[in-house]
Design a protein around this motif. Structure first.
Motif, mmCIF file in Angstrom:
data_model
loop_
_atom_site.group_PDB
_atom_site.id
_atom_site.type_symbol
_atom_site.label_atom_id
_atom_site.label_comp_id
_atom_site.label_asym_id
_atom_site.label_seq_id
_atom_site.Cartn_x
_atom_site.Cartn_y
_atom_site.Cartn_z
ATOM 1 N N GLU A 32 0.836 -1.197 0.000
ATOM 2 C CA GLU A 32 0.000 0.000 0.000
ATOM 3 C C GLU A 32 0.875 1.254 0.000
ATOM 4 N N VAL A 73 -1.728 -7.779 -2.093
ATOM 5 C CA VAL A 73 -1.488 -6.413 -1.621
ATOM 6 C C VAL A 73 -1.423 -6.420 -0.098
ATOM 7 N N PHE A 91 -9.397 -3.496 -9.917
ATOM 8 C CA PHE A 91 -9.095 -2.373 -9.040
ATOM 9 C C PHE A 91 -9.941 -1.167 -9.430
ATOM 10 N N SER A 117 -1.162 2.410 -4.912
ATOM 11 C CA SER A 117 -2.212 1.569 -4.342
ATOM 12 C C SER A 117 -2.605 2.054 -2.951
ATOM 13 N N PHE A 131 -6.619 1.961 -6.936
ATOM 14 C CA PHE A 131 -5.435 2.557 -7.543
ATOM 15 C C PHE A 131 -5.700 4.025 -7.833
#
Length: 150
Positions: A32, A73, A91, A117, A131
């Motif tokens: 992230e 992620v 996303f 992200s 995103f």
């Protein structure tokens, strides 16, 4: 709901048809709040609004990036606790008003985007990972084939 299913279906067909030449399908782990270059296809998706009874429009549209590459992620939830989302291939995109025209021109085409992200933190976020688009490039067939070679 039929429109969103149709858009999702078209995106997946386009993605599958161009996958072998333009995209990598290797799994990748990202963190992230870091920048990454990602390839995929952007499309508009129509979804019901979480609180449709409060709003005039019961359907919300948004731009989504569909990727053949699967992402894991790592990040933190709103309480600061570690979270991990595996197998992410869709996303939701966050855009400013200046980016909408570029995104519209890139719909349903293979693209390479630089993104940052972040983990969802409201009920209006439709994917676990979103995103923020930093740059966008529409891929030409010759260019994408060159980059796909080992």
């Amino acid at each position: 709901m039929k429109v969103s299913n149709l858009c999702l279906g078209i995106s997946l067909i386009l993605l599958a048809s161009s996958r072998a030449q333009m995209f990598s399908d290797e799994e990748k782990t990202i963190k992230e709040n870091q920048n990454y270059t990602v390839r995929g296809v952007i499309n508009i998706v129509y979804l019901p609004v979480p609180d449709a009874f409060e709003l005039k429009e019961p359907i919300q549209s948004g731009y989504f990036l569909f990727t053949p590459q699967s992402f894991t992620v790592n990040g933190q939830d709103t309480d600061g606790k570690p979270v991990q989302f595996k197998g992410q291939q869709m996303f939701q995109l966050t855009l400013d008003d200046n980016q909408v025209a570029k995104i519209e021109a890139a719909l349903r085409k293979p693209v390479e985007v630089e993104v940052r992200s972040f983990i969802r933190h409201t009920r209006y976020h439709r994917t676990d990972v979103l995103f923020n688009i930093l740059s966008l490039k529409i891929l030409k067939k010759e260019e994408s084939e060159r980059k796909a070679e080992p």
